[in-house]
Design a protein around this motif. Structure first.
Motif, short mmCIF file in Angstrom:
data_model
loop_
_atom_site.label_atom_id
_atom_site.label_comp_id
_atom_site.label_asym_id
_atom_site.label_seq_id
_atom_site.Cartn_x
_atom_site.Cartn_y
_atom_site.Cartn_z
N GLU A 199 58.95 -7.06 -2.59
CA GLU A 199 58.29 -7.10 -3.89
C GLU A 199 58.95 -6.09 -4.82
O GLU A 199 59.37 -5.01 -4.37
N TYR A 200 59.03 -6.43 -6.05
CA TYR A 200 59.54 -5.45 -7.03
C TYR A 200 58.86 -5.71 -8.37
O TYR A 200 58.51 -6.85 -8.71
N ALA A 201 58.65 -4.62 -9.09
CA ALA A 201 57.94 -4.69 -10.36
C ALA A 201 58.54 -3.68 -11.34
O ALA A 201 59.11 -2.66 -10.93
N LEU A 202 58.40 -4.00 -12.63
CA LEU A 202 58.97 -3.14 -13.68
C LEU A 202 57.88 -2.75 -14.68
O LEU A 202 56.97 -3.54 -14.96
N LEU A 203 58.01 -1.55 -15.18
CA LEU A 203 57.07 -1.01 -16.16
C LEU A 203 57.87 -0.29 -17.25
O LEU A 203 58.75 0.52 -16.95
N ALA A 204 57.55 -0.58 -18.50
CA ALA A 204 58.25 0.07 -19.62
C ALA A 204 57.43 1.26 -20.10
O ALA A 204 56.20 1.23 -20.12
N ARG A 205 58.14 2.31 -20.49
CA ARG A 205 57.50 3.46 -21.12
C ARG A 205 57.64 3.28 -22.63
O ARG A 205 58.61 3.69 -23.23
N GLY A 206 56.66 2.62 -23.24
CA GLY A 206 56.75 2.31 -24.66
C GLY A 206 57.11 0.85 -24.87
O GLY A 206 57.07 0.03 -23.94
N GLU A 207 57.47 0.50 -26.09
CA GLU A 207 57.83 -0.87 -26.43
C GLU A 207 59.20 -1.22 -25.83
O GLU A 207 60.15 -0.48 -25.99
N ASP A 208 59.25 -2.35 -25.11
CA ASP A 208 60.51 -2.80 -24.51
C ASP A 208 60.50 -4.32 -24.42
O ASP A 208 60.09 -4.89 -23.41
N PRO A 209 60.94 -5.02 -25.46
CA PRO A 209 60.93 -6.49 -25.43
C PRO A 209 61.93 -7.09 -24.46
O PRO A 209 61.86 -8.29 -24.17
N ARG A 210 62.83 -6.27 -23.92
CA ARG A 210 63.84 -6.79 -23.00
C ARG A 210 63.50 -6.52 -21.54
O ARG A 210 64.35 -6.64 -20.66
#
Length: 530
Positions: free
Chosen positions: A496-507
């Motif tokens: 499993e893998y997941a991503l989290l942005a610190r702030g606005e990240d449309p990409r």
């Protein structure tokens, strides 16, 4: 239950200082102080400033006997060196430093710390993916899968840490620390801008000089027509150099089909510069937006015009004046210019001449002379003369380009029908009552120069570049966190893998898809469950 109200404990002196420091070092306080600096600078453009023109300040106070002294007490005539402006500027400086230093320290510690711990439930994060490797078709050790994931993330610029969670293993990764570096760089550069501006206003100067062809300007206080030193500038610090105006060339538009036909379209002054620092003298072209830089000072071309050469002989036959007279451009496209000449040394009475210079003078019967072209095709002087007291001996400074003729007797005026008109054919005129003669001897050009010395300019330039760079970094570098967990289940190895942005990240979704592609390529997968 007691109904008595609980009062907050007293902060005390130290507590009050801490509270005040906390408020001062907030970013919104710094922005408010920046706005206050802009507002506090407004009176400097409304009221005359003593450092620039003491005479204007005196005239203003005399003209406003009630408000003038009050404004002086409030330092409205010394805005940029006033106590209240300096206090706001200093508080802004301290506020920015107090904002940046703790933030930089905190970020430096965060850069050395391990990535955030792996969440228990990755599926709750904004971008989640999973890959199941069937034990019957492909055997991949859990430790190898985590090491592969860590290697891929490292190549993507992430800082990684592998964690053993017992029945499972995970890797935490984080990137984008450069974003906060850019933010800190931007605010640090703003401090640099404040320092550069302060240095320039304290230790710089500006001045103006009008030079006629053949004149030499020497960098000394007496040579300036106007000189505005910085608050703490000492005139003894002026670095020696000289500049001689050899020639002033003007190019005119002579394309008859052009809408600007006849207009002046280019100016170029040939200036011989002697740095007087061991370097040999040299000739350099001075043009608009092409200054001459010498010994830290910059010479800018801000204007040009004509300087007719006039000789005045008084009633006793002595030469009372001889030389070029700067004519002021009056805004006419054909360069009609005003001429003022004061002759205090004439005998038996002082003389004054007021009139116009016409580069291409045209006379028509029943109409006043006018200029038909800005080029000097037929230079013409149209003057009126006066005699009497010029008022130069009363100790009050006068504008050299203004003459008060109310207390003088007219000799030649257009209203009297005997105005003076001189050109290349008719070069001399006699004044009435044996007051002397005036002769039009020739024509030269002049230039108006702005001279600036700002030792803080390099600091401001470098700081502005760094601020722009920091802003670009903080806007375009994304701050992201990625976690990858591998564990065995009945179907095989599940990753499993997941991503989290610190702030606005449309990409962020694109990054998740890219990691999916890289993992599939590394483990030679034919399909991916998402």
């Amino acid at each position: 239950m007691s109904s008595e109200k609980q009062s907050a404990p007293a902060l005390g002196f130290v507590g009050m200082l801490r509270w005040a420091w906390t408020q001062l070092t907030k970013m919104n306080t710094a922005m408010f102080l920046l706005l206050m600096v802009a507002i506090a600078a407004v009176p400097g453009s409304i009221y005359p400033q003593r450092i620039q023109d003491t005479a204007k300040v005196t005239d203003y106070i005399n003209a406003h006997p009630t408000w003038g002294p009050i404004a002086d007490k409030l330092q409205l005539f010394d805005v940029f060196s006033s106590v209240w402006f300096s206090a706001i500027y200093l508080l802004l400086f301290i506020s920015l430093i107090g904002c940046v230093l703790p933030r930089a320290t905190k970020h430096f510690k965060a850069m050395k710390a391990a990535p955030a711990r792996t969440p228990k439930t990755l599926s709750r994060l904004p971008q989640y993916r999973s890959i199941t490797l069937s034990a019957s078709t492909q055997k991949l050790p859990m430790s190898q899968a985590i090491e592969d994931a860590a290697e891929i993330l490292k190549k993507r610029g992430y800082r990684v840490e592998i964690r053993d969670e017992g029945k499972s293993s995970s890797v935490g990764a984080e990137r984008g620390y450069l974003r906060e570096v850019g933010n800190i760089l931007f605010h640090t550069a703003m401090i640099g801008v404040l320092i550069g501006v302060a240095i320039g206003s304290l230790f710089g100067y500006s001045g103006q000089k009008i030079m006629v062809e053949g004149d030499t300007f020497v960098n000394s206080l007496i040579s300036y027509d106007m000189f505005s030193p910085g608050t703490n500038y000492n005139q003894d610090w002026l670095k020696p150099y000289s500049a001689t105006l050899e020639k002033m060339d003007v190019t005119y538009d002579r394309q008859k089909s052009s809408p600007t036909y006849g207009k002046d379209i280019d100016y170029a002054a040939q200036v011989k510069v002697d740095p007087q620092n061991g370097e040999a003298p040299y000739t350099q072209e001075l043009k608009v937006n092409k200054p001459i830089r010498v010994n830290g000072a910059s010479l800018y071309l801000i204007g040009n015009g004509y300087a007719p050469i006039i000789k005045v002989e008084d009633g006793e036959g002595n030469i009372a004046y001889e030389g070029p007279v700067v004519s002021l451009f009056a805004g006419d496209p054909n360069y009609t210019s005003s001429v003022i000449l004061k002759v205090p040394d004439s005998e038996p009475d002082q003389l004054a001449f007021v009139g116009m210079f016409l580069p291409t003078g045209v006379e028509q019967e029943g109409a006043p002379p006018y200029s038909a072209d800005p080029a000097p095709a037929n230079p013409m002087l149209v003057l009126q003369s006066y005699t009497g007291d010029l008022g130069l001996d009363n100790g009050v400074p006068q504008n050299v380009y203004v003459v008060d003729t109310e207390k003088m007797t007219p000799l030649n005026t257009m209203a009297m029908g005997n105005g003076i008109i001189l050109d290349t054919q008719n070069t001399q005129a006699k004044l009435p009552d044996g007051k002397g003669t005036i002769t039009f001897e020739g024509l030269k050009r002049y230039v108006g120069m702005d001279i600036h010395y700002d030792p803080g300019k390099p600091i401001v330039l470098i700081s502005a570049i760094l601020a722009f760079l920091g802003l670009i970094i903080s806007l375009y570098v994304p701050r992201r966190r990625v976690w990858v967990r591998a564990h065995e289940d009945a179907d095989g190895l599940k990753i499993e893998y997941a991503l989290l942005a610190r702030g606005e990240d449309p990409r962020l979704m694109d990054e998740a898809d890219k990691l999916t592609e890289l993992f599939a390529r590394r483990w030679d997968l034919e399909f991916v469950e998402q």
